[in-house]
Design a protein around this motif. Structure first.
Motif, PDB file in Angstrom:
ATOM      1  N   ARG A  50       0.835  -1.207   0.000  1.00  0.00           N
ATOM      2  CA  ARG A  50       0.000   0.000   0.000  1.00  0.00           C
ATOM      3  C   ARG A  50       0.866   1.252   0.000  1.00  0.00           C
ATOM      4  O   ARG A  50       1.827   1.325   0.783  1.00  0.00           O
ATOM      5  N   PRO A 216      -7.683   8.255  -0.426  1.00  0.00           N
ATOM      6  CA  PRO A 216      -7.302   7.468  -1.593  1.00  0.00           C
ATOM      7  C   PRO A 216      -8.300   6.389  -2.013  1.00  0.00           C
ATOM      8  O   PRO A 216      -8.096   5.754  -3.046  1.00  0.00           O
ATOM      9  N   GLY A 217      -9.390   6.158  -1.257  1.00  0.00           N
ATOM     10  CA  GLY A 217     -10.483   5.335  -1.780  1.00  0.00           C
ATOM     11  C   GLY A 217     -11.027   5.993  -3.041  1.00  0.00           C
ATOM     12  O   GLY A 217     -11.821   5.428  -3.776  1.00  0.00           O
TER      13      GLY A 217
HETATM   14  P1  AMP Z   1      -9.340   0.708   3.078  1.00  0.00           P
HETATM   15  O1  AMP Z   1      -7.887   0.756   2.940  1.00  0.00           O
HETATM   16  O2  AMP Z   1      -9.957  -0.098   1.984  1.00  0.00           O
HETATM   17  O3  AMP Z   1      -9.794   0.300   4.411  1.00  0.00           O
HETATM   18  O4  AMP Z   1      -9.850   2.165   2.868  1.00  0.00           O
HETATM   19  C1  AMP Z   1      -9.578   3.144   3.820  1.00  0.00           C
HETATM   20  C2  AMP Z   1      -9.913   4.470   3.236  1.00  0.00           C
HETATM   21  O5  AMP Z   1      -9.968   5.454   4.266  1.00  0.00           O
HETATM   22  C3  AMP Z   1      -8.887   4.924   2.249  1.00  0.00           C
HETATM   23  O6  AMP Z   1      -9.546   5.454   1.132  1.00  0.00           O
HETATM   24  C4  AMP Z   1      -8.150   6.002   3.016  1.00  0.00           C
HETATM   25  O7  AMP Z   1      -7.562   6.930   2.199  1.00  0.00           O
HETATM   26  C5  AMP Z   1      -9.262   6.614   3.847  1.00  0.00           C
HETATM   27  N1  AMP Z   1      -8.728   7.371   4.992  1.00  0.00           N
HETATM   28  C6  AMP Z   1      -8.079   6.882   6.044  1.00  0.00           C
HETATM   29  N2  AMP Z   1      -7.702   7.884   6.888  1.00  0.00           N
HETATM   30  C7  AMP Z   1      -8.127   9.040   6.348  1.00  0.00           C
HETATM   31  C8  AMP Z   1      -8.038  10.420   6.720  1.00  0.00           C
HETATM   32  N3  AMP Z   1      -7.470  10.813   7.845  1.00  0.00           N
HETATM   33  N4  AMP Z   1      -8.603  11.325   5.893  1.00  0.00           N
HETATM   34  C9  AMP Z   1      -9.213  10.949   4.753  1.00  0.00           C
HETATM   35  N5  AMP Z   1      -9.325   9.653   4.343  1.00  0.00           N
HETATM   36  C10 AMP Z   1      -8.789   8.708   5.111  1.00  0.00           C
END
Ligand code: AMP
Ligand code: MG
Length: 310
Positions: A50, A216-217
């Motif tokens: 990742r 990044p989702g």
């Molecule tokens: P996953 O890795 O499939 O569990 O997705 C987690 C999502 O949460 C990803 O798109 C991350 O970028 C998002 N995410 C986690 N922490 C933050 C944050 N502090 N601000 C914005 N998005 C976040």
């Protein structure tokens, strides 16, 4: 599903030693580690391949425990009361004295938090004294895992232990909402926006500008089964798998459907496993019929659209 305490104990022991363990949740399986441990969080990134700038979601048992790490506001409390535990992730401000690893947040001062509903993972959270950083248990940019077999297919023996919890009941990732100021949806997910709107009773923005990625989702290629996908297809090409929302009258070997009757909840639950199955059946590409763009259909279409940027 029956809770096997010996299995939970095994997961607990590994997590206490900063190892990673795959855990079942109602959305998708997570690849979990101690969110207070740099060592554990580094392992998550390495296993998933990742990018470091993609922060992790942290899973808590309840908001009493979360209080140590994050600041709350009234919108958060309203949604928490109504939907938690459940498929919603909140972006909150971190407290200065929080012990959350900087690896989790990529040094941001915000944290993505969720309260999973799956009884096995809740039991595990009760038995450890740290929250769990747990992104989806799949290789970065690929389809999420909705069963222990999916996790095994992706990681083999690299993941020390998979806590068995059956098939994820929702099958789509959580809805992410930045709740700190004006509510903003950062990722569509298993909880419909209309339900959130009903509780907050105010305008909810949806992040659309993909050139400015705040979660990044939102990356363009994501959730990919590793073969090309064509959307809204009316005419199938030779040797393509055809994916429809409901079972068709005509039934050919290359026809796959998400729900017998076209039920969107059922379709959501079957989406990732069907994409994985088509890949396993050795098709080189997938043609997808039009999927209704309402309710969970919006999330399904979002995922398919990103998966099609192959
Ligand atoms: P996953 O890795 O499939 O569990 O997705 C987690 C999502 O949460 C990803 O798109 C991350 O970028 C998002 N995410 C986690 N922490 C933050 C944050 N502090 N601000 C914005 N998005 C976040
Ligand atoms: Mg993911």
């Amino acid at each position: 599903m029956k809770i096997n305490l010996a299995n939970i104990k095994k997961a607990q022991k590994l997590l206490n030693k900063s190892e990673c363990v795959a855990i079942p949740t109602e959305t998708v399986y997570g690849l979990a580690g101690n969110a207070y441990s740099d060592i554990a969080c580094k392992k998550i990134y390495k296993l998933k391949k990742r990018p470091k700038n993609n922060p992790l979601i942290v899973h808590y048992l309840n908001n009493q425990i979360l209080k140590k790490d994050c600041k709350f506001n009234s919108d958060f409390l309203k949604l928490y009361k109504k939907f938690c535990p459940g498929p919603i992730t909140f972006i909150l401000d971190l407290k200065k004295n929080s012990k959350i690893s900087k690896i989790v947040t990529n040094k941001k001062n915000t944290l993505a938090v969720r309260f999973p509903k799956h009884p096995i993972t809740r039991n595990l959270l009760k038995n450890i004294n740290f929250p769990l950083a747990a992104p989806s248990a799949n290789l970065s940019s690929k389809v999420s895992s909705v069963s222990s077999d999916d996790v095994r297919d992706d990681f083999g023996k690299k993941v020390k232990y998979i806590l068995e919890g059956g098939k994820s009941s929702i099958g789509l990732e959580s809805t992410i909402i930045d709740i700190r100021k004006k509510p903003k949806i950062l990722r569509l997910g298993g909880l419909e926006i209309s339900a959130i709107k009903k509780i907050l009773n105010k305008k909810i923005n949806i992040h659309k500008n993909s050139s400015k990625i705040s979660s990044p989702g939102q990356f363009k290629l994501h959730y990919s089964p590793g073969i090309p996908i064509r959307l809204n297809v009316k005419q199938i090409k030779k040797k393509e798998a055809y994916l429809s929302i409901k079972k068709l009258k005509q039934n050919k070997q290359n026809f796959y459907f998400l729900s017998k009757s076209g039920n969107l909840k059922e379709a959501a639950k079957n989406l990732y496993s069907t994409l994985r199955k088509i890949k396993k059946d050795k098709y080189k590409s997938i043609a997808v019929c039009k999927i209704p763009n309402k309710g969970l259909g919006k999330t399904i279409n979002d995922r398919l659209k990103r998966a099609s940027k192959f």
